[in-house]
Write an enzyme that holds these catalytic residues in place. Structure first.
Site, short mmCIF file in Angstrom:
data_model
loop_
_atom_site.label_atom_id
_atom_site.label_comp_id
_atom_site.label_asym_id
_atom_site.label_seq_id
_atom_site.Cartn_x
_atom_site.Cartn_y
_atom_site.Cartn_z
N ASN A 104 46.86 -19.38 18.07
CA ASN A 104 48.26 -18.95 18.61
C ASN A 104 47.71 -18.43 20.09
O ASN A 104 46.50 -17.96 20.06
CB ASN A 104 48.93 -17.75 17.95
CG ASN A 104 50.02 -17.26 18.42
OD1 ASN A 104 50.92 -18.18 19.19
ND2 ASN A 104 50.48 -15.92 18.65
N HIS A 106 48.93 -15.52 23.07
CA HIS A 106 49.87 -14.31 23.12
C HIS A 106 49.40 -13.82 24.68
O HIS A 106 48.33 -13.71 25.04
CB HIS A 106 49.34 -13.18 22.20
CG HIS A 106 50.21 -12.01 22.07
ND1 HIS A 106 51.41 -12.06 21.67
CD2 HIS A 106 50.05 -10.86 22.77
CE1 HIS A 106 52.08 -10.72 22.00
NE2 HIS A 106 51.07 -10.03 22.63
C1 GRF Z 1 53.46 -17.98 26.50
O1 GRF Z 1 53.57 -16.94 27.26
C2 GRF Z 1 52.82 -17.49 25.15
O2 GRF Z 1 51.71 -16.75 25.47
C3 GRF Z 1 53.75 -17.13 24.29
O3 GRF Z 1 54.98 -17.98 24.54
C4 GRF Z 1 54.71 -18.30 26.12
C5 GRF Z 1 55.19 -19.95 25.90
O4 GRF Z 1 55.18 -20.54 27.16
N1 GRF Z 1 53.34 -17.12 22.96
P1 GRF Z 1 55.21 -21.91 27.18
O5 GRF Z 1 56.25 -22.47 26.57
O6 GRF Z 1 53.79 -22.64 26.82
O7 GRF Z 1 55.55 -22.45 28.38
#
Ligand code: GRF
Length: 203
Positions: A104, A106
């Site tokens: 994942n 974050h």
């Molecule tokens: C990102 O900021 C990620 O860290 C978080 O959700 C967001 C997803 O952005 N878990 P994207 O859909 O990949 O543009």
């Protein structure tokens, strides 16, 4: 070579950066499928246009979720899962079947600013309100505890005096797009060892 299933609920910029890294041969992988809990996720739209199998969980009953997801992963020959803005909990049976093979990303430096309710702009608001001078992005292995699995890569981003949650989010997102493919490549090259809640990078 990883056969990736990317799980995404939103716009899919990390999904696109993963595909770009593959195209530029920085990541030995292929995207075997994209899965979303939302029928209207931009990530799914991207997948369809790119000819990648696009799977939606919309309409799947709660007690059938893990079986449905495991079947989709098997049908598309996915052997690794990358959560990229996936807003739903991954069923325990899927985590067990893909132990140490789910990552994942974050948008902060875990274990701070993570956990329930810490997503999207909430994260960056909390970072700015805390007065912290650095934030960053974290790639970690997904286990049963939310935002708590072993950390694979973290990279810092400065918090500037003039930052708003939006400007900080944009700067962190650029870093996400760099470290997520890097972390995935460590797994593709079989360089990650997991011991006692920590990861170690083999030479
Ligand atoms: C990102 O900021 C990620 O860290 C978080 O959700 C967001 C997803 O952005 N878990 P994207 O859909 O990949 O543009």
């Amino acid at each position: 070579m990883l056969h990736l299933a990317v799980f995404a609920s939103g716009r899919g910029s990390n999904l696109r950066s993963i595909q770009r890294s593959i195209d530029e041969q920085r990541l030995e992988a292929r995207i075997a499928m994209v899965l979303s809990n939302r029928r209207d996720a931009l990530a799914l739209e991207y997948a369809r246009q790119a000819g990648i199998p696009a799977v939606t969980l919309a309409g799947v009953a709660a007690d059938e979720l893990s079986g449905f997801i495991l079947d989709a992963l098997a049908a598309n020959k996915a052997d690794f899962i990358a959560l990229a803005g996936y807003m739903k909990l991954v069923p325990a049976a899927v985590i067990a079947a893909f132990r140490n093979r789910i990552l994942n990303i974050h948008p902060a430096l875990l274990p701070a600013f993570g956990g329930k309710g810490m997503y999207g702009h909430h994260v960056h608001e909390a970072v700015i309100a805390s007065g912290a001078k650095v934030s960053g992005a974290t790639v970690h292995i997904v286990d049963e505890e939310y935002d708590r699995g072993p950390i694979v890569i973290q990279r810092c981003v400065a918090v500037l005096d003039a930052d708003t949650p939006d400007t900080l989010a944009a700067r962190v997102l650029e870093t996400e797009h760099t470290i997520y493919p890097e972390a995935l490549q460590l797994f593709a090259a079989n360089r990650i060892e997991v011991r006692d809640q920590r990861t170690y990078i083999r030479d």
